[in-house]
Design an enzyme around this catalytic site. Structure first.
Site, PDB file in Angstrom:
ATOM      1  N   GLU A 192      -3.720   7.653  -5.425  1.00 43.73           N
ATOM      2  CA  GLU A 192      -4.188   6.913  -6.471  1.00 43.73           C
ATOM      3  C   GLU A 192      -5.136   7.535  -7.254  1.00 43.73           C
ATOM      4  OE1 GLU A 192      -3.818   2.738  -5.589  1.00 43.73           O
ATOM      5  OE2 GLU A 192      -1.890   2.568  -4.963  1.00 43.73           O
TER       6      GLU A 192
ATOM      7  N   HIS B  97      -0.916   0.405  -9.711  1.00 41.30           N
ATOM      8  CA  HIS B  97      -1.673  -0.621  -9.037  1.00 41.30           C
ATOM      9  C   HIS B  97      -2.329  -1.784  -9.654  1.00 41.30           C
ATOM     10  CE1 HIS B  97      -3.686  -0.946  -4.625  1.00 41.30           C
ATOM     11  NE2 HIS B  97      -3.433  -2.176  -5.008  1.00 41.30           N
TER      12      HIS B  97
ATOM     13  N   ARG C  84       0.979  -1.095  -0.011  1.00 40.14           N
ATOM     14  CA  ARG C  84       0.024   0.111  -0.133  1.00 40.14           C
ATOM     15  C   ARG C  84       1.020   1.271  -0.043  1.00 40.14           C
ATOM     16  NH1 ARG C  84      -3.638  -2.689  -1.434  1.00 40.14           N
ATOM     17  NH2 ARG C  84      -5.569  -2.975  -0.685  1.00 40.14           N
TER      18      ARG C  84
HETATM   19  C1  GLV Z   1      -4.878  -5.103  -3.916  1.00 35.71           C
HETATM   20  O1  GLV Z   1      -4.250  -4.216  -3.716  1.00 35.71           O
HETATM   21  C2  GLV Z   1      -5.799  -5.828  -3.155  1.00 35.71           C
HETATM   22  O2  GLV Z   1      -5.436  -5.440  -1.916  1.00 35.71           O
HETATM   23  O3  GLV Z   1      -6.367  -6.858  -3.476  1.00 35.71           O
END
Ligand code: GLV
Length: 322
Positions: A268, A287, A239
């Protein structure tokens, strides 16, 4: 008997959507863009279940807006730092996530990002496109070796373990830090427990695989970067909040560390004029760690099964308990 009413906050892979539609009346935000908060607060009134993404904040305001019918919040993600889990559980609202199915896909991407950053792959592609490939030059685009390097894994859960397993194939020496060390698991991949400060000082690559919690927020701060080697590379697929980005920018521009590969940022999306995007030694991805077609479909189905179990008052296949 009438079907339960649920909201799905984004277009999701069809197998998950169809599974929910079989069992529920679905109000779908049929878009790839986020549902506006005000619309979400309106839509959730009186619903039985909410199928959400990591981009939606699930807090008291939303739970109040939903009201007492709400039985389950199901997120199509393994991470759940966007959900106030204690607030949900206090109200008897079950919470579900999608662990397990995305482990290998995420570990693949973490290693891809590590290789891309170490070997300057995005920078090389950009240089070709700018017409800078004039000839073969001995020192041009020379990067760092991954094979034989020391890799520090911060957070040794499923994904950290899967990354270690892959990097064994590169003859890496693997160190790991986790507040709850699991040496039995670590032994399977030859990983050695190391206190965090020692790991930071010894690693050529530091790769983050920890959840975002109050304890891990800005774990990678100025003090942490100061402990790292000037040739070290930071990889983050966990994260964005685990890294203090201002401190990272300083570390990257003053030569305190060599480079960074980030699949996650704050915010983000990262604005296109963000200083980190101007640095050749910072590789940023949008991401996408779990983004394979197959894995996203599996995540969509698990989120659907959690949702349906919750609205039907059954135990969730993948519950979040704290
Ligand atoms: C992606 O970041 C998730 O938490 O699945």
């Amino acid at each position: 008997m009438s079907k339960p009413n649920v909201v799905i906050t984004r277009r999701v892979p069809r197998p998950g959507l169809e599974r929910v539609q079989e069992a529920c009346n679905v109000h779908l935000w049929d878009s790839d863009e986020p549902i506006p908060r005000a619309t979400l607060l309106e839509w959730v009134k009186g619903i039985d279940g909410l199928y959400c993404l990591l981009t939606e904040r699930i807090d008291d305001e939303l739970l109040d807006a939903a009201g007492p019918n709400l039985k389950v919040v199901s997120t199509i993600s393994v991470g759940y730092d966007h959900i106030d889990v204690p607030a949900c559980l206090r109200r008897g609202v079950a919470v579900g996530n999608t662990p397990g199915v995305l482990t290998d896909t995420t570990a693949d991407l973490a290693v891809a990002l590590l290789l891309a950053t170490a070997r300057r792959i995005p920078e090389s592609i950009d240089a070709i496109r700018r017409g800078e490939w004039t000839t073969w030059k001995p020192e041009w685009m020379a990067g760092q070796d991954v094979y034989g390097s020391t890799v520090g894994i911060v957070g040794f859960g499923r994904i950290g373990y899967a990354v270690a397993k892959r990097l064994r194939g590169f003859d890496c020496r693997i160190l790991y830090f986790d507040p709850f060390p699991n040496q039995k698991l670590a032994d399977e991949v030859g990983a050695i427990y190391s206190p965090l400060d020692d790991l930071l000082a010894a690693s050529d690559f530091v790769t983050l695989h920890t959840a975002l919690t109050p304890e891990t927020r800005h774990l990678m701060n100025a003090a942490a970067f100061a402990k790292m080697k000037p040739t070290a590379i930071l990889i983050n697929t966990s994260r964005g909040g685990v890294v203090d980005q201002d401190a990272l920018y300083q570390a990257l521009t003053t030569g305190q560390i060599l480079a960074a590969g980030l699949d996650v940022t704050v915010p983000e999306p990262l604005p296109v004029d963000h200083p980190l995007l101007k640095l050749p030694n910072c590789v940023v991805l949008p991401h996408i760690a779990s983004a394979s077609v197959a894995t996203r479909a599996k995540m969509a189905v698990i989120a659907a099964e959690n949702l349906i179990a919750g609205v039907e008052g059954r135990p969730l296949p993948c519950p979040v308990t704290a």
